[in-house]
Design a protein around this motif. Structure first.
Motif, PDB file in Angstrom:
ATOM      1  N   HIS A  88      -9.051 -19.727  39.131  1.00  0.00           N
ATOM      2  CA  HIS A  88      -9.452 -19.018  40.344  1.00  0.00           C
ATOM      3  C   HIS A  88     -10.955 -19.079  40.596  1.00  0.00           C
ATOM      4  O   HIS A  88     -11.392 -18.926  41.737  1.00  0.00           O
ATOM      5  N   LEU A  89     -11.746 -19.275  39.537  1.00  0.00           N
ATOM      6  CA  LEU A  89     -13.197 -19.321  39.663  1.00  0.00           C
ATOM      7  C   LEU A  89     -13.756 -20.506  38.874  1.00  0.00           C
ATOM      8  O   LEU A  89     -13.161 -20.908  37.871  1.00  0.00           O
ATOM      9  N   PRO A  90     -14.884 -21.060  39.295  1.00  0.00           N
ATOM     10  CA  PRO A  90     -15.489 -22.180  38.572  1.00  0.00           C
ATOM     11  C   PRO A  90     -15.925 -21.786  37.169  1.00  0.00           C
ATOM     12  O   PRO A  90     -16.199 -20.610  36.889  1.00  0.00           O
ATOM     13  N   ALA A  91     -16.031 -22.775  36.282  1.00  0.00           N
ATOM     14  CA  ALA A  91     -16.434 -22.521  34.896  1.00  0.00           C
ATOM     15  C   ALA A  91     -17.816 -21.887  34.822  1.00  0.00           C
ATOM     16  O   ALA A  91     -18.079 -21.025  33.980  1.00  0.00           O
ATOM     17  N   ALA A  92     -18.732 -22.306  35.719  1.00  0.00           N
ATOM     18  CA  ALA A  92     -20.108 -21.800  35.682  1.00  0.00           C
ATOM     19  C   ALA A  92     -20.191 -20.321  36.049  1.00  0.00           C
ATOM     20  O   ALA A  92     -21.212 -19.679  35.805  1.00  0.00           O
ATOM     21  N   ILE A  93     -19.139 -19.780  36.629  1.00  0.00           N
ATOM     22  CA  ILE A  93     -19.096 -18.349  36.946  1.00  0.00           C
ATOM     23  C   ILE A  93     -18.228 -17.611  35.928  1.00  0.00           C
ATOM     24  O   ILE A  93     -18.607 -16.554  35.415  1.00  0.00           O
ATOM     25  N   THR A  94     -17.090 -18.177  35.589  1.00  0.00           N
ATOM     26  CA  THR A  94     -16.152 -17.515  34.684  1.00  0.00           C
ATOM     27  C   THR A  94     -16.743 -17.275  33.306  1.00  0.00           C
ATOM     28  O   THR A  94     -16.706 -16.162  32.777  1.00  0.00           O
ATOM     29  N   PHE A  95     -17.290 -18.323  32.684  1.00  0.00           N
ATOM     30  CA  PHE A  95     -17.793 -18.190  31.319  1.00  0.00           C
ATOM     31  C   PHE A  95     -18.929 -17.175  31.190  1.00  0.00           C
ATOM     32  O   PHE A  95     -18.909 -16.333  30.287  1.00  0.00           O
ATOM     33  N   PRO A  96     -19.955 -17.200  32.067  1.00  0.00           N
ATOM     34  CA  PRO A  96     -21.023 -16.202  31.935  1.00  0.00           C
ATOM     35  C   PRO A  96     -20.538 -14.762  32.146  1.00  0.00           C
ATOM     36  O   PRO A  96     -20.953 -13.856  31.423  1.00  0.00           O
ATOM     37  N   LEU A  97     -19.662 -14.551  33.131  1.00  0.00           N
ATOM     38  CA  LEU A  97     -19.208 -13.189  33.409  1.00  0.00           C
ATOM     39  C   LEU A  97     -18.413 -12.603  32.245  1.00  0.00           C
ATOM     40  O   LEU A  97     -18.497 -11.404  31.967  1.00  0.00           O
ATOM     41  N   THR A  98     -17.648 -13.428  31.554  1.00  0.00           N
ATOM     42  CA  THR A  98     -16.892 -12.919  30.408  1.00  0.00           C
ATOM     43  C   THR A  98     -17.821 -12.456  29.295  1.00  0.00           C
ATOM     44  O   THR A  98     -17.430 -11.659  28.441  1.00  0.00           O
ATOM     45  N   ARG A  99     -19.063 -12.942  29.310  1.00  0.00           N
ATOM     46  CA  ARG A  99     -20.036 -12.571  28.273  1.00  0.00           C
ATOM     47  C   ARG A  99     -20.610 -11.173  28.468  1.00  0.00           C
ATOM     48  O   ARG A  99     -21.424 -10.721  27.656  1.00  0.00           O
ATOM     49  N   MET A 100     -20.202 -10.489  29.520  1.00  0.00           N
ATOM     50  CA  MET A 100     -20.623  -9.103  29.674  1.00  0.00           C
ATOM     51  C   MET A 100     -20.091  -8.247  28.530  1.00  0.00           C
ATOM     52  O   MET A 100     -20.566  -7.132  28.298  1.00  0.00           O
ATOM     53  N   SER A 101     -19.146  -8.772  27.786  1.00  0.00           N
ATOM     54  CA  SER A 101     -18.646  -8.068  26.599  1.00  0.00           C
ATOM     55  C   SER A 101     -19.766  -7.867  25.576  1.00  0.00           C
ATOM     56  O   SER A 101     -19.696  -6.956  24.732  1.00  0.00           O
ATOM     57  N   LEU A 102     -20.808  -8.697  25.655  1.00  0.00           N
ATOM     58  CA  LEU A 102     -21.938  -8.564  24.738  1.00  0.00           C
ATOM     59  C   LEU A 102     -22.615  -7.210  24.872  1.00  0.00           C
ATOM     60  O   LEU A 102     -23.131  -6.663  23.890  1.00  0.00           O
ATOM     61  N   LEU A 103     -22.650  -6.669  26.080  1.00  0.00           N
ATOM     62  CA  LEU A 103     -23.280  -5.372  26.283  1.00  0.00           C
ATOM     63  C   LEU A 103     -22.560  -4.300  25.473  1.00  0.00           C
ATOM     64  O   LEU A 103     -23.199  -3.463  24.812  1.00  0.00           O
ATOM     65  N   VAL A 104     -21.238  -4.334  25.499  1.00  0.00           N
ATOM     66  CA  VAL A 104     -20.443  -3.380  24.730  1.00  0.00           C
ATOM     67  C   VAL A 104     -20.708  -3.559  23.239  1.00  0.00           C
ATOM     68  O   VAL A 104     -20.898  -2.581  22.494  1.00  0.00           O
ATOM     69  N   VAL A 105     -20.740  -4.805  22.789  1.00  0.00           N
ATOM     70  CA  VAL A 105     -20.942  -5.100  21.366  1.00  0.00           C
ATOM     71  C   VAL A 105     -22.317  -4.636  20.901  1.00  0.00           C
ATOM     72  O   VAL A 105     -22.464  -4.030  19.830  1.00  0.00           O
TER      73      VAL A 105
END
Length: 286
Positions: A88-105
Motif C-alpha cells: 500500500h505504501l512505498p518502501a521509502a515510507i513504510t520502513f522508516p515509519l515502522t521505526r517509530m517503535s524505537l521511541l518506545v524502546v
C-alpha cells in the motif's frame, strides 16, 4: 570499539538485506503469512541445531517459554503487517515509519534499565529520529504503488507496537536465557502462528507465487538467523536503547536496494535520510 557495537553493525547489514526481501515478496504478491512461516521455520531449524550441538544451558524454563511466546507473537504480527504495508505504501515510507517503535524502546530502556546514553549517543539518537521524521513527511504526498494509504498506515501502526514488544523481550531473553534456545522456541512458535494466520488468509495463490514465497522465505531465514543471533549477542552486554537504534536503521539498506532493483525514486530527501543515518551510526560509537 566494544564488541556489542561490532555485532550491532553486523546485525544492521544482515537484517537490512532481510528486510529488502519483504519488498521482493510484496512485489511478487506472495502470501505474507506463508512467506513468514517458511522464514520462521528456517530459523527454527538452524537455531535448534546450534542449541543441541553447543549444549548451551537453557536457563529457567518458565521465563524462557514466556519470553519466547511474547516475542514470537509480536514478531510474527510485525512481519506480516510489514509485508502487507509494502503493498500500500512505498518502501521509502513504510520502513522508516515502522521505526517509530524505537521511541518506545528508548523510553523503556531509560525508565526500566536506567540507561543513560552519552552526549554523542544522544546526538545519534536524535539524528535517527530526524531520519524517521524526514521520511514520514513524504507519506502525505507520495505516489502509492497500489492499495490504500489508510490501510498502509494502520498496518504500520501494528508494526510499531509489535516491533517494540519484540525488541524489549529480546533484551530480557539475551540477559537471562540461552540465545539459541530462545531463538529455537520463539521461531518455532512464530512458525505456528504464521501457519494459523495463513489458514485464515483469503487470497488466490498461483503455484508460481507459492514457490516464490517458499524461496524468499528460505533466504529470509538464513539472513535473519545470523542477523538476530548477532543482535542477541550485542544485547547481552550492550545498551538496548543504542543497539535498537543501530539495528533499527536497517531500512536504509532496504530503501537503497529497492531504488536500485525496483527503480523506486531516490529523492533528495531520501538521500539526505541515508546520510543522516550513517552519521547517526557514527556518532553512537564515539
Amino acid at each position: 570499539m566494544p564488541d556489542w557495537y561490532f555485532f550491532s553493525i553486523a546485525a544492521l547489514g544482515l537484517l537490512g538485506a532481510q528486510r529488502f526481501l519483504y519488498k521482493v515478496a510484496a512485489e511478487r504478491n506472495c502470501s505474507a503469512p506463508l512467506t513468514t512461516a517458511v522464514f520462521m521455520g528456517t530459523v527454527t531449524l538452524l537455531s535448534s541445531l546450534v542449541f543441541f550441538i553447543s549444549a548451551e544451558p537453557a536457563g529457567a524454563l518458565l521465563p524462557l517459554a514466556l519470553l519466547a511466546l511474547v516475542n514470537s507473537l509480536s514478531f510474527t504480527l510485525a512481519t506480516v503487517a510489514n509485508m502487507e504495508a509494502l503493498k500500500h505504501l512505498p518502501a521509502a515510507i513504510t520502513f522508516p515509519l515502522t521505526r517509530m517503535s524505537l521511541l518506545v524502546v528508548i523510553v523503556f530502556s531509560v525508565v526500566y534499565f536506567g540507561e543513560r546514553p552519552g552526549l554523542f549517543q544522544w546526538m545519534g539518537i536524535l539524528l535517527g529520529f530526524a531520519v524517521v521524521a524526514l521520511l514520514a513527511r513524504e507519506s502525505g504526498s507520495a505516489t502509492l504503488p497500489r492499495g490504500k494509504a489508510a490501510t498502509g498506515l494502520l498496518l504500520i501502526g501494528i508494526c510499531v507496537v509489535c516491533g517494540a514488544t519484540a525488541a524489549i523481550s529480546s533484551k530480557f531473553a539475551a540477559i537471562s536465557t540461552s540465545k539459541s534456545g530462545f531463538m529455537a522456541l520463539s521461531y518455532f512458535l512464530a512458525t505456528l502462528f504464521s501457519l494459523m494466520i495463513e489458514k485464515k488468509w483469503i487470497r488466490e495463490q498461483t503455484p508460481a507465487r507459492t514457490g516464490d514465497a517458499v524461496k524468499i522465505g528460505l533466504f529470509m531465514g538464513l539472513l535473519n538467523f545470523f542477523g538476530f543471533y548477532a543482535f542477541l549477542i550485542a544485547l547481552e552486554s550492550g545498551p538496548l536503547s543504542i543497539i535498537a537504534l543501530i539495528t533499527g536503521m536497517h531500512f536504509v539498506i532496504a530503501i537503497a536496494l529497492s531504488a536500485l532493483i525496483y527503480r523506486e525514486k531516490l529523492t533528495s530527501t531520501r538521500l539526505l535520510a541515508i546520510v543522516l543515518t550513517l552519521l547517526a551510526v557514527f556518532f553512537i560509537q564515539l
